[in-house]
Design a protein around this motif. Structure first.
Motif, short mmCIF file in Angstrom:
data_model
loop_
_atom_site.label_atom_id
_atom_site.label_comp_id
_atom_site.label_asym_id
_atom_site.label_seq_id
_atom_site.Cartn_x
_atom_site.Cartn_y
_atom_site.Cartn_z
N ARG A 17 0.84 -1.21 0.00
CA ARG A 17 0.00 0.00 0.00
C ARG A 17 0.88 1.25 0.00
O ARG A 17 0.61 2.21 -0.73
N LEU A 18 1.92 1.26 0.83
CA LEU A 18 2.82 2.40 0.87
C LEU A 18 3.54 2.57 -0.47
O LEU A 18 3.69 3.70 -0.96
N LYS A 19 3.93 1.49 -1.08
CA LYS A 19 4.59 1.54 -2.39
C LYS A 19 3.68 2.20 -3.43
O LYS A 19 4.12 3.05 -4.20
N ARG A 20 2.39 1.85 -3.40
CA ARG A 20 1.42 2.48 -4.33
C ARG A 20 1.28 3.97 -4.04
O ARG A 20 1.19 4.78 -4.96
N ALA A 36 15.98 13.64 4.33
CA ALA A 36 16.95 13.33 3.27
C ALA A 36 17.83 12.15 3.66
O ALA A 36 18.10 11.27 2.85
N ALA A 37 18.25 12.12 4.93
CA ALA A 37 19.10 11.00 5.39
C ALA A 37 18.33 9.68 5.36
O ALA A 37 18.90 8.64 4.97
N GLU A 38 17.06 9.70 5.73
CA GLU A 38 16.25 8.48 5.68
C GLU A 38 16.08 8.01 4.24
O GLU A 38 16.22 6.81 3.95
N ARG A 39 15.78 8.94 3.34
CA ARG A 39 15.60 8.57 1.94
C ARG A 39 16.88 8.01 1.35
O ARG A 39 16.86 7.02 0.60
N GLU A 40 18.02 8.60 1.71
CA GLU A 40 19.30 8.11 1.20
C GLU A 40 19.58 6.70 1.71
O GLU A 40 19.96 5.82 0.95
N TYR A 41 19.36 6.47 3.00
CA TYR A 41 19.61 5.16 3.58
C TYR A 41 18.69 4.10 2.95
O TYR A 41 19.11 2.99 2.66
N CYS A 42 17.43 4.46 2.75
CA CYS A 42 16.45 3.50 2.22
C CYS A 42 16.64 3.22 0.73
O CYS A 42 16.20 2.17 0.26
N ALA A 43 17.27 4.11 0.01
CA ALA A 43 17.57 3.92 -1.42
C ALA A 43 16.36 3.43 -2.21
O ALA A 43 16.44 2.47 -2.97
N ASP A 44 15.21 4.09 -1.98
CA ASP A 44 13.97 3.76 -2.70
C ASP A 44 13.43 2.36 -2.43
O ASP A 44 12.59 1.88 -3.18
N ARG A 45 13.90 1.70 -1.40
CA ARG A 45 13.38 0.37 -1.05
C ARG A 45 12.13 0.55 -0.20
O ARG A 45 12.19 1.03 0.93
N PRO A 46 10.95 0.19 -0.73
CA PRO A 46 9.70 0.44 -0.02
C PRO A 46 9.62 -0.22 1.35
O PRO A 46 9.02 0.34 2.26
N GLU A 47 10.22 -1.39 1.52
CA GLU A 47 10.16 -2.04 2.83
C GLU A 47 10.92 -1.25 3.89
O GLU A 47 10.52 -1.18 5.04
N ARG A 48 12.01 -0.61 3.51
CA ARG A 48 12.76 0.22 4.45
C ARG A 48 12.00 1.51 4.75
O ARG A 48 11.95 1.96 5.90
N LEU A 49 11.41 2.12 3.74
CA LEU A 49 10.59 3.31 3.96
C LEU A 49 9.40 2.98 4.86
O LEU A 49 9.04 3.76 5.75
N ALA A 50 8.80 1.81 4.65
CA ALA A 50 7.64 1.40 5.44
C ALA A 50 7.99 1.18 6.90
O ALA A 50 7.22 1.56 7.79
#
Length: 132
Positions: A17-20, A36-50
């Motif tokens: 759902r978050l990916k959508r 910005a630091a969170e986005r860089e660490y997650c590298a567009d990986r939806p599971e890490r952003l979630a």
């Protein structure tokens, strides 16, 4: 007399759902939800952003505040590969933690298949019998 004060929060996020939501909303949503630091660490990986979204929500629960009173960018999950994540509180989140006399935070993140989960504990030395 003082007592150890503990506040907890837990949250679970549907990764798909978050990916959508990210696909539909794009950069503006990413920049308004993760530092910005969170986005860089997650590298567009939806599971890490979630997992980080779940941590933000869990922290708001521990602070007894919801989105609006504490912004998503007011709670940041700092991480380095191979190390435990830590919470950084900013603005209203930091102010509320000080009000509750919470000065130590612990966060645990996990994801499996389409689910991401975060568990947060805030601790401090509040006055005995303090309830908020």
């Amino acid at each position: 007399m003082t007592a150890i004060l503990l506040r907890t929060g837990v949250d679970m996020v549907d990764v798909e759902r978050l990916k959508r939501m990210i696909e539909l909303s794009g950069t503006e949503f990413l920049e308004s939800s993760w530092t910005a630091a969170e986005r860089e660490y997650c590298a567009d990986r939806p599971e890490r952003l979630a997992t980080r979204w779940a941590a933000k929500e869990a922290t708001m629960k521990a602070l007894n505040r919801g989105i609006g009173r504490v912004g998503l960018l007011d709670v940041e999950v700092a991480a380095a590969e191979g190390q435990m994540p830590t919470l950084l509180l900013h603005g209203p989140a930091e102010e509320r933690a000080l009000e509750l006399q919470l000065d130590t935070w612990s966060v645990s993140l996990t994801h499996e298949d389409r689910w991401a989960l975060a568990f947060v504990v805030g601790a401090g030395n509040g006055p005995h019998g303090q309830h908020q």
